[in-house]
Design a protein around this motif. Structure first.
Motif, PDB file in Angstrom:
ATOM      1  N   UNK A   9      42.670  31.699  46.289  1.00  0.00           N
ATOM      2  CA  UNK A   9      44.030  31.252  46.595  1.00  0.00           C
ATOM      3  C   UNK A   9      44.113  29.766  46.284  1.00  0.00           C
ATOM      4  N   UNK A  10      45.085  29.384  45.460  1.00  0.00           N
ATOM      5  CA  UNK A  10      45.232  28.002  45.030  1.00  0.00           C
ATOM      6  C   UNK A  10      45.601  27.056  46.150  1.00  0.00           C
ATOM      7  N   UNK A  11      45.403  25.763  45.886  1.00  0.00           N
ATOM      8  CA  UNK A  11      45.702  24.720  46.863  1.00  0.00           C
ATOM      9  C   UNK A  11      47.173  24.781  47.280  1.00  0.00           C
ATOM     10  N   UNK A  12      47.406  24.785  48.584  1.00  0.00           N
ATOM     11  CA  UNK A  12      48.756  24.859  49.127  1.00  0.00           C
ATOM     12  C   UNK A  12      49.227  26.293  49.346  1.00  0.00           C
ATOM     13  N   UNK A  13      48.459  27.251  48.849  1.00  0.00           N
ATOM     14  CA  UNK A  13      48.824  28.666  48.992  1.00  0.00           C
ATOM     15  C   UNK A  13      47.831  29.434  49.873  1.00  0.00           C
ATOM     16  N   UNK A  14      46.828  28.724  50.393  1.00  0.00           N
ATOM     17  CA  UNK A  14      45.819  29.372  51.228  1.00  0.00           C
ATOM     18  C   UNK A  14      46.483  30.110  52.385  1.00  0.00           C
ATOM     19  N   UNK A  15      46.044  31.345  52.608  1.00  0.00           N
ATOM     20  CA  UNK A  15      46.517  32.233  53.681  1.00  0.00           C
ATOM     21  C   UNK A  15      48.014  32.561  53.578  1.00  0.00           C
ATOM     22  N   UNK A  16      48.642  32.243  52.421  1.00  0.00           N
ATOM     23  CA  UNK A  16      50.063  32.570  52.246  1.00  0.00           C
ATOM     24  C   UNK A  16      50.299  33.547  51.099  1.00  0.00           C
ATOM     25  N   UNK A  17      49.301  33.762  50.241  1.00  0.00           N
ATOM     26  CA  UNK A  17      49.476  34.645  49.078  1.00  0.00           C
ATOM     27  C   UNK A  17      48.415  35.738  49.050  1.00  0.00           C
ATOM     28  N   UNK A  18      48.807  36.879  48.469  1.00  0.00           N
ATOM     29  CA  UNK A  18      47.859  37.984  48.307  1.00  0.00           C
ATOM     30  C   UNK A  18      48.389  38.969  47.276  1.00  0.00           C
ATOM     31  N   UNK A  19      47.484  39.645  46.619  1.00  0.00           N
ATOM     32  CA  UNK A  19      47.750  40.859  45.854  1.00  0.00           C
ATOM     33  C   UNK A  19      46.821  41.874  46.507  1.00  0.00           C
ATOM     34  N   UNK A  20      47.356  42.720  47.390  1.00  0.00           N
ATOM     35  CA  UNK A  20      46.494  43.637  48.145  1.00  0.00           C
ATOM     36  C   UNK A  20      45.610  44.473  47.212  1.00  0.00           C
ATOM     37  N   UNK A  21      44.314  44.515  47.552  1.00  0.00           N
ATOM     38  CA  UNK A  21      43.329  45.201  46.708  1.00  0.00           C
ATOM     39  C   UNK A  21      43.665  46.669  46.500  1.00  0.00           C
ATOM     40  N   UNK A  22      44.094  47.369  47.545  1.00  0.00           N
ATOM     41  CA  UNK A  22      44.407  48.799  47.414  1.00  0.00           C
ATOM     42  C   UNK A  22      45.573  49.034  46.460  1.00  0.00           C
ATOM     43  N   UNK A  23      46.574  48.165  46.513  1.00  0.00           N
ATOM     44  CA  UNK A  23      47.716  48.297  45.601  1.00  0.00           C
ATOM     45  C   UNK A  23      47.308  47.952  44.171  1.00  0.00           C
ATOM     46  N   UNK A  24      46.460  46.945  44.036  1.00  0.00           N
ATOM     47  CA  UNK A  24      46.011  46.521  42.719  1.00  0.00           C
ATOM     48  C   UNK A  24      45.290  47.656  41.994  1.00  0.00           C
ATOM     49  N   UNK A  25      44.462  48.380  42.699  1.00  0.00           N
ATOM     50  CA  UNK A  25      43.720  49.483  42.081  1.00  0.00           C
ATOM     51  C   UNK A  25      44.635  50.612  41.615  1.00  0.00           C
ATOM     52  N   UNK A  26      45.833  50.699  42.235  1.00  0.00           N
ATOM     53  CA  UNK A  26      46.780  51.740  41.813  1.00  0.00           C
ATOM     54  C   UNK A  26      47.772  51.237  40.755  1.00  0.00           C
ATOM     55  N   UNK A  27      47.600  49.973  40.304  1.00  0.00           N
ATOM     56  CA  UNK A  27      48.440  49.453  39.233  1.00  0.00           C
ATOM     57  C   UNK A  27      49.495  48.457  39.664  1.00  0.00           C
ATOM     58  N   UNK A  28      49.608  48.186  40.960  1.00  0.00           N
ATOM     59  CA  UNK A  28      50.625  47.262  41.483  1.00  0.00           C
ATOM     60  C   UNK A  28      49.986  45.896  41.701  1.00  0.00           C
ATOM     61  N   UNK A  29      50.344  44.916  40.873  1.00  0.00           N
ATOM     62  CA  UNK A  29      49.772  43.567  40.994  1.00  0.00           C
ATOM     63  C   UNK A  29      50.801  42.575  41.527  1.00  0.00           C
ATOM     64  N   UNK A  30      51.744  43.067  42.327  1.00  0.00           N
ATOM     65  CA  UNK A  30      52.794  42.215  42.896  1.00  0.00           C
ATOM     66  C   UNK A  30      52.194  41.161  43.814  1.00  0.00           C
TER      67      UNK A  30
END
Length: 182
Positions: free
Chosen positions: A101-122
């Motif tokens: 997570x980039x500087x200033x975005x710590x603990x505020x951003x994520x791409x959930x791993x389970x969704x990523x594996x199903x094709x959702x990289x939101x």
């Protein structure tokens, strides 16, 4: 051009009619093949050079947003390595359980791993700040003999203050004006 056409015309006039028809048919076939090849080449190039579509989103300060992205049909890479960037920095990188997570975005951003594996990289962005406004772009990073970055999605995020903050600022401004009246 006129000289060339004139020499072709003289050559065709000197041939028997059946030979003229055969040459004309050969020329027509060659032209069709060249045009078809050109169209296929242009279509292929346009498909590989096209930019991802840009989505425009508007959110309020303090809220959360999901910046949409889908990597399905882009590659068969498993597990996918996804990067979200702004113009200035990397916001997030995820590959499987590994998360940056980039500087200033710590603990505020994520791409959930389970969704990523199903094709959702939101990208999930929480506790939005006015400084979060801007262009976000997502990429699929492919590492083999040559590293490659495949552009997936572009999102333009605008951030507006909430109604409560606007009212509080107006009240504060009016109080300051009334205090300065002699």
């Amino acid at each position: 051009m006129v000289v060339l056409l004139g020499s072709v015309d003289r050559e065709l006039n000197s041939l028997p009619w059946s030979d003229v028809m055969e040459k004309t048919e050969n020329l027509r076939s060659s032209t069709i093949i060249m045009v078809t090849t050109l169209i296929l080449m242009l279509t292929t190039c346009a498909g590989t050079l096209s930019e991802p579509s840009r989505i425009y989103m508007s959110v309020t300060v303090g809220s959360s947003a999901v910046l949409p992205c889908d990597w399905r049909n882009k590659t068969s890479s498993r597990p996918p390595h996804i990067e979200w960037r702004s113009i200035h920095q990397t916001i997030l990188e995820r590959q499987g359980k590994e998360l940056f997570q980039g500087e200033g975005y710590e603990r505020r951003v994520d791409v959930p791993e389970d969704k990523l594996l199903s094709g959702d990289c939101s990208l999930v962005l929480r506790n939005i700040r006015t400084s979060d406004a801007g262009l976000y772009e997502s990429y699929l990073l492919q590492k083999s003999r040559h590293s490659r970055r495949v552009s997936l999605q572009s999102v333009e995020l605008s951030v507006e203050e909430s109604e409560q903050e606007v009212r509080a600022a107006l009240i504060d401004t009016s109080r300051q004006r009334t205090q300065h009246v002699p």
